[in-house]
Write a protein that holds these residues in place. Sequence first.
Motif, PDB file in Angstrom:
ATOM      1  N   ILE C 403       0.824  -1.201   0.000  1.00 38.16           N
ATOM      2  CA  ILE C 403       0.000   0.000   0.000  1.00 38.16           C
ATOM      3  C   ILE C 403       0.864   1.260   0.000  1.00 38.16           C
ATOM      4  O   ILE C 403       0.569   2.232  -0.696  1.00 38.16           O
ATOM      5  N   VAL C 404       1.961   1.205   0.736  1.00 34.79           N
ATOM      6  CA  VAL C 404       2.867   2.361   0.713  1.00 34.79           C
ATOM      7  C   VAL C 404       3.374   2.587  -0.712  1.00 34.79           C
ATOM      8  O   VAL C 404       3.405   3.721  -1.207  1.00 34.79           O
ATOM      9  N   ALA C 405       3.731   1.497  -1.378  1.00 35.51           N
ATOM     10  CA  ALA C 405       4.210   1.640  -2.759  1.00 35.51           C
ATOM     11  C   ALA C 405       3.125   2.249  -3.645  1.00 35.51           C
ATOM     12  O   ALA C 405       3.389   3.139  -4.454  1.00 35.51           O
ATOM     13  N   TYR C 406       1.899   1.782  -3.473  1.00 39.98           N
ATOM     14  CA  TYR C 406       0.783   2.335  -4.265  1.00 39.98           C
ATOM     15  C   TYR C 406       0.628   3.823  -3.995  1.00 39.98           C
ATOM     16  O   TYR C 406       0.465   4.626  -4.910  1.00 39.98           O
ATOM     17  N   VAL C 407       0.634   4.163  -2.704  1.00 41.05           N
ATOM     18  CA  VAL C 407       0.395   5.572  -2.346  1.00 41.05           C
ATOM     19  C   VAL C 407       1.483   6.452  -2.942  1.00 41.05           C
ATOM     20  O   VAL C 407       1.211   7.480  -3.560  1.00 41.05           O
ATOM     21  N   ILE C 408       2.737   6.004  -2.803  1.00 41.80           N
ATOM     22  CA  ILE C 408       3.833   6.799  -3.365  1.00 41.80           C
ATOM     23  C   ILE C 408       3.650   6.952  -4.869  1.00 41.80           C
ATOM     24  O   ILE C 408       3.788   8.029  -5.430  1.00 41.80           O
ATOM     25  N   HIS C 409       3.298   5.832  -5.492  1.00 39.02           N
ATOM     26  CA  HIS C 409       3.215   5.804  -6.947  1.00 39.02           C
ATOM     27  C   HIS C 409       2.050   6.646  -7.465  1.00 39.02           C
ATOM     28  O   HIS C 409       2.170   7.328  -8.476  1.00 39.02           O
ATOM     29  N   PHE C 410       0.913   6.606  -6.766  1.00 34.80           N
ATOM     30  CA  PHE C 410      -0.294   7.215  -7.339  1.00 34.80           C
ATOM     31  C   PHE C 410      -0.729   8.502  -6.649  1.00 34.80           C
ATOM     32  O   PHE C 410      -1.706   9.113  -7.064  1.00 34.80           O
ATOM     33  N   LEU C 411       0.015   8.927  -5.629  1.00 41.09           N
ATOM     34  CA  LEU C 411      -0.345  10.171  -4.958  1.00 41.09           C
ATOM     35  C   LEU C 411      -0.433  11.353  -5.937  1.00 41.09           C
ATOM     36  O   LEU C 411      -1.356  12.171  -5.835  1.00 41.09           O
ATOM     37  N   PRO C 412       0.488  11.467  -6.891  1.00 36.43           N
ATOM     38  CA  PRO C 412       0.376  12.592  -7.825  1.00 36.43           C
ATOM     39  C   PRO C 412      -0.982  12.649  -8.515  1.00 36.43           C
ATOM     40  O   PRO C 412      -1.565  13.721  -8.645  1.00 36.43           O
ATOM     41  N   ALA C 413      -1.481  11.481  -8.905  1.00 38.01           N
ATOM     42  CA  ALA C 413      -2.787  11.465  -9.571  1.00 38.01           C
ATOM     43  C   ALA C 413      -3.856  12.038  -8.657  1.00 38.01           C
ATOM     44  O   ALA C 413      -4.710  12.817  -9.084  1.00 38.01           O
ATOM     45  N   GLY C 414      -3.796  11.675  -7.378  1.00 31.87           N
ATOM     46  CA  GLY C 414      -4.775  12.190  -6.435  1.00 31.87           C
ATOM     47  C   GLY C 414      -4.574  13.678  -6.179  1.00 31.87           C
ATOM     48  O   GLY C 414      -5.529  14.446  -6.167  1.00 31.87           O
TER      49      GLY C 414
END
Lengths: 387, 350, 527
Positions: C403-414
Motif C-alpha cells: 500500500i505504501v508503494a501504491y500511495v507513493i506511486h499514485f499520490l500525484p494522480a490524487g
Amino acid sequence: MTSDHSTAPTRSQETTLQGDLYTPASSVLELRHVSCAYVAGRPAVQEISFAAREGEILCLLGPSGCGKTTILRAVAGFEPVCSGQIFLSGQLVSSPDVMTPTENRRVGMVFQEYALFPHLRVQDNIAFGLRHLARSERSARVQEMLRLTGLEGFERRYPHELSGGQQQRVALARALVQNPVVLLLDEPFSNLDPDMTGRMRQELHDLLRRTKTTTVLVTHDHDEAFAMADRIAVLNQGRLEQFDTPEMMYHMPATPFVADFVGQADFIPGTVFQGMVHTELGEFSNTIECEDDTAVVVMIRPDDIHLVPTKGATSRVLSRQFRGSENLYTVSLPSGQIVHSSQGSTSVYQAGTAVELRVLATHTVLFRREESTGLASQPVRPIAREH
Amino acid sequence: MSCVCSVPTLRRTILSVLLLLFTAGLVAGIFVPSAQAADKLTIYSGRSERLIKPVLDAFTANTGIQIELLSSGTTELVNRLKTEGDRTPADLLITNDAGSLELARAAGLLHPLNMREIDRAIPAQFRAPDNAWVGLSGRFWIVVYNRMMVQPDQVKSLLDLADPKWKDKIAIPNSGSEYLQAGVSVIRATYGDEKTRQFLQGLKTNADSQVYQKSSQIVDAVAKGQVALGIVNHYYVYRHLAAQPEAPIAVLMPDQQEGGMGAIMNVAGVGIVKSTKHLDSAKLLVEFLVAQAGQKLFADLDKEYPLHPDVKTDPALVERKSFHAALVPLAKLAELREPTIALIEEVGLR
Amino acid sequence: MSTIRQQLASPLQLLVLASAGIILLPLGYVTAQALSADPVVWSRLWATRIPELLFNTVSLAASVAVVTLVLGVSTAWLVTRVDFPGRRLWEGALVLPLAMPTYVLAYVYSYLLGFGGPVEHLWQLVAGPQARIFSPHSYGGATLVMALDTFPFVYLLSRSALLSMNVSFEEVARASGVSRLSTLWRVTLPLMRPSIAAGVALVILYVVSDFGAVSLLRYQTLTYAVFQQMTGRSDNTAASILSLLLVGLALIFLITERWFRQRSRFYQTTGRYRAPQRHRYGWFGALAVTGYLGLIVGAAFALPASLLIQWSLSPEAQATLDSRFFGFVWNSGILAASAATGGVLIGLPLAYLASRRPTMLNLSCLQAAYAGYVLPGPVAALAVLVLFSKLAPVFYGSVLILIVAYVIHFLPAGLQSLEPALQHMSPNLEEVARTLGLGIRDTWRRVTLPLVRNGFVVAWVLMFLQTMKELPATLLLRPVGFDTLAIRVWMEASEEYYQLAAPSALLIVLMSLPALALLVSKDWRAA
C-alpha cells in the motif's frame, strides 16, 4: 486615552479640529499605533491610530498596496500586529502578545468577492453563524435580514444563481445577522457593474444607518468614500496621511498626497514675499506662516478656477473634456504650467482660445515646496498585500 | 505562540499523536503477516502455478491441510526469503532449479531433514547432502524443432545453435531464466568461458528479438513456424503435444555424440524453510511428494522424469536410458551461478 | 509571534513532513544504492545494456508521442469544430481507451497481430499464403498499442483547449481574409500548443513508466529491465542503477510537462465564453469523419472489448469463475480502496498546507509528493522494498508495504484533483466562517471539507482505479494470497492463455468505466 493621536503633519487648524473629532470614550473600535508586517522588518502598515464611534461609517481610502486591507484583516484577527493595540468595545483584542481568535471578536466581514459558501443556499448562508440559536429564532432572524436586504423570495437559491448585487446583499445579510460589533467591508463595490454601484451605495448606506452598524469600509475610490463615509482615513504607503470628514478632506487636505488623491488638483509653485504668496496666478495669503523667500506650492481645485475668454490674454485653452454636467478645460499658462478648470457645460471654448484666469482664493491650500516634490509621479511601493 | 492559544494547541497535538499511535497499532494489527492456522502451509513456488497446483490440491484432498501458494520467479522468491528472514510466512520453497535451492541452503534458509522416506525414494545425486533440499523431478534443457523446417540431424549440440545459418530462426528464454543460467553454467563447466562466450554471442545474434519470458511461448512459436528452433525444458514440448498432438514439433536431445557433453539436466525440488512453525505438516508434504504416488502425479502432470527409481516415466517422453546427461553435479550449479550471470550480462543477452 | 495560520499548522505540519519523508526516503535509498554501486557494475551496464535500453525507451516514447499527437489533435478538432451526426457520442467514446489497461490492449494485440493470428490470416487471403505482417512483439507493435491506449490524454487536453479558446482569435483571422485551413494552422494550433505539449508530455511519462504492455510485447525498455533485474538477480544493485536512469529520464519529461502547463496559463484568454461555430459537412464528409473516428475507437476499444467478452464467454474462461476468482476481485478491491484512502489522507494535508501556507517548506513537501510521477511501478516497488527491508523489516511481506508503494506511486494522480479543489476555494470562505463565530475545527468541518469533497472523491476514485490496474509493484510486493485481477491477467496472458485472462481483464475494464465517466464529467464541466 490622552496619548497623542496626531498622525498627519501638524497644521495649525487641524489640532483644533481634532478635539471634537476624537472622542475615545464612546469608540467601538480603536487602533493605537498599530503596525503589521508580512515580512519581518518590512511593515505593511505602521503607526496607525484611529477610532470609530458607535454607528459611524468609517472609510479607509488609499491606492492599492497602501495597506488598507491589511488594517481590515488585522481588525478581523486574520493578521497579527507587530506593535500597537486594537480594541473592540473597549477590550484589547490584538497586540504583540494578545491575539483573540476571529470567532471571538464579533466582527462581521464582507469580502471583495463576497465569499458566499457555494454549497449552501441563501438562507443557509445567512444562518451559517446562528447555530447556537433555536431553529425558530434562527429562521426569524434570517427572515428579518432577508426583508431588510430586499432578498425575500431568494432564500432557496444558490449563490451562483444570484446577480452580483444580490450576492453582495447576501454577504451583508450574513454579516449583519450576527449583530457584529463592527462590520468590515473590503472594496464592496469593486465587483459590481458601474451603473449598479451608485444604487447599491445608496442602499447600503441606508441599511447601515437603519441598523446603526459601526462600519469600516475599505476602498480606493474617493467618490465612494465621500458618498458613504462619516469620516475618512487616507492611507499612503502604510501610513495614515489624514483622518477627517469628507468635506475637510477635500477642502483642507493635510498633505499634497491627500489633496491629489481625493480629487483633481493643480499645484502652482510660488514664493513667499512680505507675508504673501506670489504665484503665476496671483497672490495668496500665507496661511502656513512661512518666512520670506520660502518656496511653496498652492493647491487649486478646477472648480475654483474660472475662465474668462479675453483677447490678448496670455493663457491658452489646450483641450476640453465634456463631462455632461461640466466641461473640464486644460489650460496652459505662459510659463508652460498646466492647470485645470471646470466650467458649466454650456460654456464652450475652442482649443487655442486666449483666456484670463480668475481664482477663488478661499479654497486654496498652501504647502511647502519640499513636501510636494515628486508628487506627480507618486511612487507606490507594493509593500502591502491588497486582498 | 500566544498565551491564549497554546493550551488548546498542546491538547490538540497530544490528541493527534494518540490518534496516530492508535491508527498505527490498528494498521500493524491488520497488515503485519499473522501466524498461520495450524493446518495451513504457505508455499513459495517458483514453478508456474498450473504445473504445481493440481499436485498440491491432491495433497490437500488427502490430508486436509490447506495450502496457500505464492507463485513468482524463483530468484525473486529466494531474495524474498532472505529479506524476510525469520518472519517469513513461508513454510516451503519449491523451485524449478537446483542451483537456487542450493543457494538458499547455503544462505541457511532451509531446514535439513533426516527422513528415511527421502533417502529411500530419491537418489543421492538429486538432493542436498543434508537433505535441506530434495529434487522432485528431472528436466532436460533440450532443443525443440519444427519438423517441417528442420531435419533432426542438422543439430548435434547446443553449441551448433550459434551457427549463423540459424539467424532469425531460433527462440531463447530471457537471461533472467534460471534454466538458461543453469544451462550456461553447465556449458561453462564443460567447455570453459571462452567457448561459452562465443556460443552466447552467436545465440544472441541468431535469436535477436525472439527472446521470451515463458518457455511455453517458445514452444508455441516453434509450433507455429515463427521460428525453426528453440531451447526449452523438455516438458514444455510434451505438454504442448498433449494439448495439440498434431503440432509439427519434436524434441532433439542435444550433445549425445560420442564424447559429447550430454544433455543438461536440472531438477525441480523442494525445501522446508528453516523458520517454519509447521514442520510436521511440511514434512508430510515432502513425504507425499517423494512417495511413489506423489512422484507419479508430479512427473505425469508435468511430463517430467520422476526421480524415484521405481516410478515409470510417461511413455510419451524419450526413454531416459536412451541418452546420457551432463556430468556436472546439481549442487555445483549454485557456485557457478554468479560468474555465469556475469558472462551472460557481458555478452548482453536480454 | 503567532498567527492564526501558525496555530492551525503545527500538528498538520508534522504530518506533512512525515508524509514527505515517507515518500522521499525510498527514492533516496535507491539513489544512494545506485551511486554507491561498484563502478564495475556501472561500466558493465554501460557496455552491455544501457545504450540499447535508453535508445529503445526514448525511441518508443518519441514514436508514441508523434502518433498520439496526430490522433489526439485531429479527433479533438473534429468533435469541437465539425458538426456531424452522432458527434456527441463520439466525443465521449474517444475517452474509452483510458479504461483499457495497456497490458490488456497488449495481450489482445499480440493475439490479433500475432504469428498465425486473425489479421495475418486475413492478410494472407489477400497477399498469398506466405505473406507476413509485422510482429506485435516489436517496436512497431509497442508503438501501436501504447499510442492507441494513451492518445485520449492528448485528445482531452486538446479538446478542452479548443473549447475554452476565445473564438474571437479565429474570427479575427477569418476577418483578415485568411482561409479556414490557414487559420487552423496559423492561429488555432499555435494557441493550443501548450495544451498539446502538456498532453504529449503526459503520454511520454506514461510510456516511459509502462510495464504491462512492454513486458507482454517483449519490448526492452528501462522499466521492463528494472523488473527483470529485480526478479532475475540476487542483488538489486543493477536494478537501482537502471532505476536511477529511469527516474532521471522521467524527471526530464515531468519538468517539460510542468513547464508547458505553466505556459498554458498565459495562453488562457479571458472574456466571455462563446461556443465555437461548428461547420457542417456534407454526407460524404460526415461519412469520412465517422469512418475515421470509428476506426480509432474500434481499434483502441471496441474490438478489444468485444474480444474480451467473447473470450470470457468461452467454456475455459467460465471454468475459472470460481470462488478463487472472487477472491482476486476482493483482493483487488480491498487493496485499491486502502491505497486510495491512504492517498487521500496523506494528500489532503499536503495540498492544504501548500495552498494555505505556501512556505518553502510546505511547497517542497508538496513537490516531494509528486515524486511518484517519476517512480515507475518497478522502481517504486524496489524503493519501498529496499527501505523497508533496511528500516522496518517487520512489515516486509505485508500488505502495508504494498500500500505504501501504491500511495507513493499514485499520490500525484490524487493530488492533481485535490490541489485545484483547494486552490479554487478562496481562503476568504474559511475566514468569513471565522468571523461568523466558528473555530478552526468547525470551519474545517462545515466549510473546507464540504467544499473540497468533490476533489476528494475524484482523487479517491482516480487512485482506486490506478491501483486496481497496477501491475509491476503488485507482482513484486504482493504478500501470500494477495493475487489481484491485474496479476491474473498478466500471468495468464504472458503464457498466451487468452481465454483464461479474459474475465479478469474484462472486469477491470468494466470497473474502470464508471470511474472514467466520473472523471470525464468533471473535465466536461470544466471545459
